[in-house]
Motif scaffolding. Structure first.
Motif, PDB file in Angstrom:
ATOM      1  N   GLY A  11       0.779  -1.226   0.000  1.00  0.00           N
ATOM      2  CA  GLY A  11       0.000   0.000   0.000  1.00  0.00           C
ATOM      3  C   GLY A  11       0.811   1.278   0.000  1.00  0.00           C
ATOM      4  N   GLN A  12       2.135   1.154  -0.085  1.00  0.00           N
ATOM      5  CA  GLN A  12       2.984   2.345  -0.009  1.00  0.00           C
ATOM      6  C   GLN A  12       2.731   3.296  -1.186  1.00  0.00           C
ATOM      7  N   ASP A  13       2.541   2.765  -2.379  1.00  0.00           N
ATOM      8  CA  ASP A  13       2.284   3.627  -3.542  1.00  0.00           C
ATOM      9  C   ASP A  13       1.004   4.446  -3.360  1.00  0.00           C
ATOM     10  N   LEU A  14      -0.038   3.813  -2.832  1.00  0.00           N
ATOM     11  CA  LEU A  14      -1.298   4.510  -2.596  1.00  0.00           C
ATOM     12  C   LEU A  14      -1.142   5.548  -1.484  1.00  0.00           C
ATOM     13  N   ALA A  15      -0.369   5.221  -0.465  1.00  0.00           N
ATOM     14  CA  ALA A  15      -0.105   6.173   0.625  1.00  0.00           C
ATOM     15  C   ALA A  15       0.633   7.401   0.095  1.00  0.00           C
ATOM     16  N   ILE A  16       1.628   7.186  -0.757  1.00  0.00           N
ATOM     17  CA  ILE A  16       2.386   8.298  -1.350  1.00  0.00           C
ATOM     18  C   ILE A  16       1.469   9.138  -2.236  1.00  0.00           C
ATOM     19  N   ALA A  17       0.609   8.486  -3.004  1.00  0.00           N
ATOM     20  CA  ALA A  17      -0.330   9.215  -3.865  1.00  0.00           C
ATOM     21  C   ALA A  17      -1.272  10.084  -3.028  1.00  0.00           C
ATOM     22  N   TYR A  22      -2.742  15.487  -1.244  1.00  0.00           N
ATOM     23  CA  TYR A  22      -3.023  16.419  -0.147  1.00  0.00           C
ATOM     24  C   TYR A  22      -2.238  17.715  -0.352  1.00  0.00           C
ATOM     25  N   LEU A  23      -0.957  17.589  -0.705  1.00  0.00           N
ATOM     26  CA  LEU A  23      -0.145  18.774  -0.950  1.00  0.00           C
ATOM     27  C   LEU A  23      -0.590  19.514  -2.214  1.00  0.00           C
ATOM     28  N   VAL A  24      -0.992  18.777  -3.231  1.00  0.00           N
ATOM     29  CA  VAL A  24      -1.536  19.403  -4.443  1.00  0.00           C
ATOM     30  C   VAL A  24      -2.782  20.209  -4.079  1.00  0.00           C
ATOM     31  N   ASN A  25      -3.633  19.642  -3.248  1.00  0.00           N
ATOM     32  CA  ASN A  25      -4.847  20.326  -2.823  1.00  0.00           C
ATOM     33  C   ASN A  25      -4.525  21.629  -2.091  1.00  0.00           C
ATOM     34  N   LEU A  26      -3.503  21.619  -1.264  1.00  0.00           N
ATOM     35  CA  LEU A  26      -3.163  22.815  -0.492  1.00  0.00           C
ATOM     36  C   LEU A  26      -2.414  23.866  -1.296  1.00  0.00           C
ATOM     37  N   HIS A  55      -3.005   6.519   5.551  1.00  0.00           N
ATOM     38  CA  HIS A  55      -2.694   7.767   4.859  1.00  0.00           C
ATOM     39  C   HIS A  55      -3.917   8.322   4.122  1.00  0.00           C
ATOM     40  N   LEU A  56      -4.735   7.450   3.542  1.00  0.00           N
ATOM     41  CA  LEU A  56      -5.958   7.913   2.889  1.00  0.00           C
ATOM     42  C   LEU A  56      -6.900   8.563   3.892  1.00  0.00           C
ATOM     43  N   ASP A  57      -7.096   7.912   5.038  1.00  0.00           N
ATOM     44  CA  ASP A  57      -7.961   8.482   6.078  1.00  0.00           C
ATOM     45  C   ASP A  57      -7.435   9.835   6.549  1.00  0.00           C
ATOM     46  N   ILE A 108       3.948  17.573   4.339  1.00  0.00           N
ATOM     47  CA  ILE A 108       5.306  17.177   3.963  1.00  0.00           C
ATOM     48  C   ILE A 108       5.790  16.058   4.871  1.00  0.00           C
ATOM     49  N   LEU A 109       5.507  16.164   6.171  1.00  0.00           N
ATOM     50  CA  LEU A 109       5.878  15.083   7.101  1.00  0.00           C
ATOM     51  C   LEU A 109       5.124  13.798   6.751  1.00  0.00           C
ATOM     52  N   GLY A 110       3.846  13.917   6.401  1.00  0.00           N
ATOM     53  CA  GLY A 110       3.063  12.745   6.010  1.00  0.00           C
ATOM     54  C   GLY A 110       3.617  12.099   4.755  1.00  0.00           C
ATOM     55  N   LEU A 111       4.023  12.914   3.779  1.00  0.00           N
ATOM     56  CA  LEU A 111       4.615  12.365   2.555  1.00  0.00           C
ATOM     57  C   LEU A 111       5.931  11.653   2.862  1.00  0.00           C
ATOM     58  N   ALA A 112       6.748  12.237   3.726  1.00  0.00           N
ATOM     59  CA  ALA A 112       8.014  11.594   4.110  1.00  0.00           C
ATOM     60  C   ALA A 112       7.754  10.241   4.790  1.00  0.00           C
ATOM     61  N   LYS A 113       6.749  10.203   5.666  1.00  0.00           N
ATOM     62  CA  LYS A 113       6.402   8.944   6.331  1.00  0.00           C
ATOM     63  C   LYS A 113       5.883   7.918   5.318  1.00  0.00           C
ATOM     64  N   ALA A 114       5.059   8.360   4.371  1.00  0.00           N
ATOM     65  CA  ALA A 114       4.547   7.440   3.344  1.00  0.00           C
ATOM     66  C   ALA A 114       5.696   6.895   2.507  1.00  0.00           C
ATOM     67  N   MET A 115       6.647   7.753   2.145  1.00  0.00           N
ATOM     68  CA  MET A 115       7.791   7.309   1.352  1.00  0.00           C
ATOM     69  C   MET A 115       8.671   6.342   2.136  1.00  0.00           C
ATOM     70  N   ALA A 116       8.650   6.438   3.464  1.00  0.00           N
ATOM     71  CA  ALA A 116       9.407   5.520   4.312  1.00  0.00           C
ATOM     72  C   ALA A 116       8.609   4.260   4.651  1.00  0.00           C
ATOM     73  N   GLY A 117       7.353   4.193   4.198  1.00  0.00           N
ATOM     74  CA  GLY A 117       6.530   3.024   4.478  1.00  0.00           C
ATOM     75  C   GLY A 117       6.015   2.989   5.906  1.00  0.00           C
ATOM     76  N   GLN A 118       5.831   4.167   6.502  1.00  0.00           N
ATOM     77  CA  GLN A 118       5.382   4.264   7.888  1.00  0.00           C
ATOM     78  C   GLN A 118       4.050   4.992   7.970  1.00  0.00           C
ATOM     79  N   PRO A 119       3.227   4.640   8.964  1.00  0.00           N
ATOM     80  CA  PRO A 119       1.962   5.367   9.152  1.00  0.00           C
ATOM     81  C   PRO A 119       2.236   6.764   9.711  1.00  0.00           C
ATOM     82  N   TYR A 120       1.258   7.644   9.579  1.00  0.00           N
ATOM     83  CA  TYR A 120       1.389   9.000  10.098  1.00  0.00           C
ATOM     84  C   TYR A 120       0.013   9.505  10.504  1.00  0.00           C
ATOM     85  N   VAL A 121      -0.067  10.099  11.679  1.00  0.00           N
ATOM     86  CA  VAL A 121      -1.298  10.704  12.159  1.00  0.00           C
ATOM     87  C   VAL A 121      -1.051  12.200  12.299  1.00  0.00           C
ATOM     88  N   TYR A 122      -1.851  13.001  11.606  1.00  0.00           N
ATOM     89  CA  TYR A 122      -1.718  14.456  11.686  1.00  0.00           C
ATOM     90  C   TYR A 122      -2.017  14.919  13.105  1.00  0.00           C
TER      91      TYR A 122
END
Length: 130
Positions: A11-17, A22-26, A55-57, A108-122
């Motif tokens: 699921g890492q590719d979907l998390a990165i997407a 999210y950054l595109v939206n902002l 990451h989707l949630d 940006i922190l969420g994207l870094a976590k997704a690229m590392a294959g780790q979960p992230y909670v805002y």
């Protein structure tokens, strides 16, 4: 659980997407980025691997909160000071400088976590992951 190794986490590719959208939206295409996030969320929310679902949630719900915050803040400033007051626009600019840029930093922190294959909670407005 942190991911380590050369192979991508499930699921890492979907998390990165999701985090990228999210950054595109902002920053680049407000609204269009959110529509893409919403489409991904509705399509994959029940079937995505745990990392992608996390990451989707995060990106879906934080985008909703961010949108609600900006509408409420700007409406509040207009109601308090009027549409043509310099104070209205001063506070709107301060909002964007402080709050909007903080949401970008969290993205940006969420994207870094997704690229590392780790979960992230805002922080503050993120939802707990499974």
């Amino acid at each position: 659980m942190p991911h380590s190794g050369a192979d991508p986490a499930p699921g890492q590719d979907l998390a990165i997407a999701a985090e990228s959208l999210y950054l595109v939206n902002l920053m680049l295409a407000p609204g269009l980025g959110f529509l893409a996030i919403a489409w991904l969320w509705f399509k994959h929310r029940g079937t995505a691997p745990v990392l992608a679902r996390c990451h989707l949630d995060q990106t879906f719900w934080v985008s909703l909160w961010g949108g609600a915050l900006i509408v409420a803040a700007v409406a509040g400033f207009v109601l308090l000071f009027g549409l043509h007051s310099e104070w209205t626009w001063t506070y709107v600019i301060l909002y964007f400088t402080c709050i909007h840029s903080t949401l970008i930093m969290f993205g940006i922190l969420g994207l870094a976590k997704a690229m590392a294959g780790q979960p992230y909670v805002y922080p503050l407005i993120g939802r707990k992951c499974d």
